[in-house]
Design an enzyme around this catalytic site. Structure first.
Site, PDB file in Angstrom:
ATOM      1  N   SER A  23       0.827  -1.211   0.000  1.00 13.46           N
ATOM      2  CA  SER A  23       0.000   0.000   0.000  1.00 13.46           C
ATOM      3  C   SER A  23       0.858   1.256   0.000  1.00 13.46           C
ATOM      4  CB  SER A  23      -0.933   0.000   1.216  1.00 13.46           C
ATOM      5  OG  SER A  23      -1.818  -1.096   1.172  1.00 13.46           O
ATOM      6  N   ASP A  49       2.689  -6.447  -8.038  1.00  9.47           N
ATOM      7  CA  ASP A  49       1.880  -5.226  -8.048  1.00  9.47           C
ATOM      8  C   ASP A  49       2.748  -3.986  -8.228  1.00  9.47           C
ATOM      9  OD1 ASP A  49      -0.288  -6.828  -7.630  1.00  9.47           O
ATOM     10  OD2 ASP A  49      -1.115  -5.623  -5.991  1.00  9.47           O
ATOM     11  N   ASN A  93      -3.470  -7.509 -11.679  1.00  9.37           N
ATOM     12  CA  ASN A  93      -4.557  -7.517 -10.694  1.00  9.37           C
ATOM     13  C   ASN A  93      -4.231  -6.558  -9.558  1.00  9.37           C
ATOM     14  OD1 ASN A  93      -7.022  -8.283  -9.689  1.00  9.37           O
ATOM     15  ND2 ASN A  93      -6.321 -10.227  -8.827  1.00  9.37           N
ATOM     16  N   GLY A  95      -4.890  -3.554  -7.730  1.00  9.35           N
ATOM     17  CA  GLY A  95      -5.856  -2.505  -7.425  1.00  9.35           C
ATOM     18  C   GLY A  95      -5.186  -1.236  -6.939  1.00  9.35           C
ATOM     19  N   SER A 170     -14.979   0.170  -1.618  1.00 10.95           N
ATOM     20  CA  SER A 170     -13.521   0.087  -1.525  1.00 10.95           C
ATOM     21  C   SER A 170     -12.967   1.446  -1.151  1.00 10.95           C
ATOM     22  CB  SER A 170     -12.917  -0.365  -2.863  1.00 10.95           C
ATOM     23  OG  SER A 170     -11.505  -0.279  -2.823  1.00 10.95           O
ATOM     24  N   GLN A 172     -10.120   2.341  -1.794  1.00  6.44           N
ATOM     25  CA  GLN A 172      -9.206   2.751  -2.858  1.00  6.44           C
ATOM     26  C   GLN A 172      -9.815   3.817  -3.765  1.00  6.44           C
ATOM     27  OE1 GLN A 172      -7.761  -0.701  -4.957  1.00  6.44           O
ATOM     28  NE2 GLN A 172      -6.729  -1.537  -3.156  1.00  6.44           N
ATOM     29  N   SER A 198     -12.462   0.560   5.754  1.00  2.68           N
ATOM     30  CA  SER A 198     -10.991   0.539   5.706  1.00  2.68           C
ATOM     31  C   SER A 198     -10.387   1.910   5.961  1.00  2.68           C
ATOM     32  CB  SER A 198     -10.524  -0.005   4.346  1.00  2.68           C
ATOM     33  OG  SER A 198     -11.100  -1.258   4.066  1.00  2.68           O
ATOM     34  N   ASP A 317      -7.682  -6.736   5.316  1.00  2.00           N
ATOM     35  CA  ASP A 317      -6.722  -7.705   4.782  1.00  2.00           C
ATOM     36  C   ASP A 317      -6.190  -8.618   5.881  1.00  2.00           C
ATOM     37  OD1 ASP A 317      -7.002  -6.806   2.216  1.00  2.00           O
ATOM     38  OD2 ASP A 317      -5.253  -5.490   2.258  1.00  2.00           O
ATOM     39  N   LYS A 344     -12.216  -8.163  -3.698  1.00  2.25           N
ATOM     40  CA  LYS A 344     -10.753  -8.178  -3.695  1.00  2.25           C
ATOM     41  C   LYS A 344     -10.249  -9.068  -4.842  1.00  2.25           C
ATOM     42  CE  LYS A 344     -10.047  -5.634   0.057  1.00  2.25           C
ATOM     43  NZ  LYS A 344      -9.179  -4.427   0.099  1.00  2.25           N
ATOM     44  N   GLU A 345      -9.030  -9.598  -4.681  1.00  5.64           N
ATOM     45  CA  GLU A 345      -8.439 -10.420  -5.745  1.00  5.64           C
ATOM     46  C   GLU A 345      -9.322 -11.596  -6.118  1.00  5.64           C
ATOM     47  OE1 GLU A 345      -4.958  -8.130  -4.156  1.00  5.64           O
ATOM     48  OE2 GLU A 345      -6.911  -8.811  -3.463  1.00  5.64           O
ATOM     49  N   HIS A 389      -2.847 -13.967  -3.348  1.00  2.00           N
ATOM     50  CA  HIS A 389      -1.680 -14.104  -2.483  1.00  2.00           C
ATOM     51  C   HIS A 389      -2.051 -14.323  -1.026  1.00  2.00           C
ATOM     52  CE1 HIS A 389      -1.765  -9.558  -1.494  1.00  2.00           C
ATOM     53  NE2 HIS A 389      -2.850  -9.834  -2.177  1.00  2.00           N
ATOM     54  N   ARG A 390      -3.087 -13.656  -0.549  1.00  2.00           N
ATOM     55  CA  ARG A 390      -3.417 -13.756   0.879  1.00  2.00           C
ATOM     56  C   ARG A 390      -4.025 -15.120   1.224  1.00  2.00           C
ATOM     57  NH1 ARG A 390      -1.543  -9.376   2.739  1.00  2.00           N
ATOM     58  NH2 ARG A 390      -1.799  -7.368   1.681  1.00  2.00           N
ATOM     59  N   LYS A 415       2.665 -11.520  -5.820  1.00  2.00           N
ATOM     60  CA  LYS A 415       1.944 -10.250  -5.884  1.00  2.00           C
ATOM     61  C   LYS A 415       2.449  -9.265  -4.845  1.00  2.00           C
ATOM     62  CE  LYS A 415      -2.783  -8.418  -5.483  1.00  2.00           C
ATOM     63  NZ  LYS A 415      -2.860  -7.644  -6.724  1.00  2.00           N
ATOM     64  N   LYS A 444      17.830 -52.773  10.038  1.00  2.00           N
ATOM     65  CA  LYS A 444      17.227 -51.434  10.022  1.00  2.00           C
ATOM     66  C   LYS A 444      15.822 -51.425  10.599  1.00  2.00           C
ATOM     67  CE  LYS A 444      15.698 -51.690   5.155  1.00  2.00           C
ATOM     68  NZ  LYS A 444      16.196 -53.069   4.890  1.00  2.00           N
TER      69      LYS A 444
END
Length: 646
Positions: A23, A49, A93, A95, A170, A172, A198, A317, A344-345, A389-390, A415, A444
């Site tokens: 971020s 990213d 991908n 964002g 979002s 963003q 967020s 996240d 999200k992704e 990724h998460r 990512k 053995k």
């Protein structure tokens, strides 16, 4: 499909230096590009990213350089005006690159096309486009309305006024507007419609804009004023904090796996809201310590996390990590106000519910909630990661339940954290394995069983598994040529080894698997690739706390290459023949020394020449010649070399 098997863990302990925040990295890159002057950026995140943002800025005429192979960059700002007025940008991908660049380019007076991977084209952007159109921007959808890809044209952008943007999809969108509006030079007010989600990410945006000389006036979280005459100026040097979202996996590992696990790069002085994940862990009983640039987590005094019911809107996240941590709680856990997961992704609520069920949890999925009831016992599973990724990083924590977990498409972590699994391995404490091999009649099996008993560890007689597959096939009427059905039997083989006995579905078959039919059948099934592949996973699943002694041909080379200790037992053929002779005579069976010696020489030659799992000492194995040793001496030799757990 490419996958990564994570070994069962006893716990987690150690230190991790975090990669730079995604971020912060992409925000700083864009701000440095738009600013007047050069900016040195230190500790920039190396990830997909960030690569997409760097490529886009270069395509827009922004000059940047990287120092050697490190994470330090110098960006020469364009003073608010991108030199290139026509560009076709692919943003994957990302964002954090797509949304802010959309806003900045909408005010840049050029012709631009922005696209990404198919999932990016499923992530909504309509609220941002609507807000930009209020300012006179000319933006067309090239596919479905409200979603990328986009075409941006020179528009009649009006300076100043009031813009409205939704805040409940979002954050963003608001970040993108805040970062772009100083380019107009006029005072502009942004009004947030609905609840802003967020909020900590908006706080990051405002803090970084202030570092670059633009101070936004804020009235709560509903109204933001970008002042007239604002322009970005380079602060000369910017240090990128470690990624607080990435810290969550390691802190959770410490809370679940004993700890302490310390993450370095974020702490009490961080501008990232996800550092509050540590507070959430503390509510679950974890013991948390924090310094200005580090956080440390240990397991609760009770050893088990407390069940929780939390509103996690402020850490969306990092909240994903809590969904997996819920597997280790003492009761049902509820995650609330996580609607943003759906855009999200991937649809993270649906994906998380699906994968948690695979490992045995009971999951109730709501529009913006997730209820997770931990299972009595976790199950081995292959985790789908949805190019997210998460998802991959979160589910690595399942291995702390003491079982193997398979992560499909592990490279999706590129990512944001390309070296995640290497860093995770640094704090992981694997269930130890002792691998013992050697020629026939070297002792053995006897030594391995005695060592396991002395240590209180589990025992795996891998050679018996092929005999058990043959026995199970004979009993089920499966022909020894039916590779697919045999592989299915092997994968689900209910075999165990206790007190020198071999059990199949709880029944003692120690003598049965030594029959002539089973011996012949074992040779046939062992040559089938599908059976060997099925038994590979089956053998690995014998690895369980507190440890495993695995005896057999490819235990140290193929099945457990990370074994803490590998021992190769040997003895002269004469000594081994004599042992076999005494065993047979003790059972009242006829035996001939010369025939036994001849058989052993022939078997050694066959075993050494096998194309699959040949008989040989591994370079990292300890050699133990038992020719002149009794069993007790051989067992003592091995026990003295077992690594002591830290």
């Amino acid at each position: 499909m490419e996958f990564l098997d994570l070994v069962p863990l006893l716990g987690a302990r150690g230190r991790v230096r975090l990669p730079g925040s995604k971020s912060i990295s992409n925000r700083v890159l864009l701000l440095a590009a738009l600013a007047e002057g050069e900016t040195d950026i230190r500790d920039l995140l190396a990830s997909d990213d960030v690569e997409r943002m760097l490529e886009a800025l270069q395509a827009l005429g922004v000059r940047w350089t990287r120092r050697g192979d490190g994470d330090d960059y110098t960006v020469r700002g364009v003073g608010g005006v991108f030199p290139v007025k026509t560009a076709d940008l692919f943003l994957g991908n990302a964002g954090t690159a797509f949304r802010p660049l959309t806003a900045a380019l909408a005010l840049a007076g050029g012709e631009y096309r922005l696209s990404g991977v198919p999932r990016m084209h499923e992530r909504p952007i309509g609220d941002l486009v609507d807000a930009l159109r209020q300012a006179g921007a000319a933006i067309d959808y090239l596919g479905k309305d409200g979603y990328p890809p986009l075409a941006i044209h020179p528009g009649s952008v009006r300076a100043g006024g009031v813009l409205q943007v939704r805040g409940d999809v979002s954050s963003q969108f608001l970040t993108a507007l805040l970062m772009a509006l100083p380019l107009t030079g006029a005072e502009t007010v942004i009004e947030v419609v609905g609840e802003l989600i967020s909020k900590p990410y908006i706080a990051i945006t405002l803090a970084l804009m202030e570092r670059f000389g633009v101070q936004v006036r804020r009235e709560g979280w509903a109204r933001f004023t970008v002042p007239a005459g604002a322009r970005y100026r380079s602060p000369s040097i910017v240090y990128v904090e470690g990624d607080a979202s990435s810290a969550s996996y390691f802190l959770a590992a410490g809370a679940i796996g004993g700890g302490p696990v310390r993450v370095e790069g974020v702490g009490r002085d961080s501008i990232q809201g996800d550092v509050r994940f540590a507070e959430a862990l503390a509510e679950l009983g974890a013991r948390i310590d924090m310094g200005p640039n580090w956080i440390e987590a240990r397991a609760p005094e009770s050893g088990r996390l407390r069940a929780f019911d939390m509103d996690l809107n402020h850490i969306p996240d990092a909240a994903m990590t809590l969904a997996v941590a819920a597997l280790f709680a003492d009761g049902p856990c509820v995650l609330r106000n996580i609607a943003s997961w759906r855009v999200k992704e991937t649809d993270r609520i649906a994906a998380m519910a699906t994968e948690l069920r695979k490992v045995g949890a009971t999951v109730e999925e709501g529009t913006d909630t997730l209820k997770v009831t931990p299972p009595t016992r976790l199950r081995v599973a292959a985790i789908a990661t949805y190019d997210d990724h998460r998802m991959a990083m979160c589910f690595s924590l399942v291995s702390l339940g003491g079982l193997r977990v398979r992560i499909n498409d592990p490279k999706c972590v590129n990512k944001t954290f390309p070296t995640y699994f290497e860093r995770f391995a640094e704090v992981a404490r694997p269930v130890p394995v002792l691998a013992i091999d050697g020629p026939s009649a070297s002792g053995k099996g006897t030594v391995a069983a005695r060592v396991a008993q002395a240590l209180g560890w589990h025992y795996l007689d891998s050679g018996s598994l092929y005999r058990l597959v043959a026995l199970a096939a004979l009993r089920a009427g499966v022909a020894l040529e039916e590779e697919g059905r045999l592989a299915a039997l092997a994968a689900a083989l209910p075999a165990s080894f206790e007190d020198g006995r071999v059990l199949l579905d709880g029944a003692d078959v120690t003598d049965d698997i030594r029959s002539e039919a089973c011996s012949a059948g074992a040779s046939k099934v062992a040559a089938l690739p599908a059976v060997r592949a099925a038994l590979l996973d089956r053998q690995r699943d014998y690895r369980a706390a507190p440890g495993l002694v695995a005896e057999g041909r490819d235990m140290g080379s193929v099945v457990f290459p990370d074994a803490a200790l590998k021992v190769f037992l040997t003895a002269t053929a004469e000594a081994r023949a004599e042992r076999r002779y005494k065993q047979l005579m003790a059972k009242g069976m006829a035996a001939n020394m010369q025939s036994l010696l001849k058989d052993l020489h022939e078997r050694d030659a066959r075993d050494a020449a096998r194309p699959v799992a040949p008989l040989k000492k591994l370079p990292d194995a300890v050699l133990l010649d038992t020719t002149n040793l009794d069993v007790e001496q051989a067992v003592s030799f091995v026990l003295e070399r077992v690594p002591v757990a830290d």
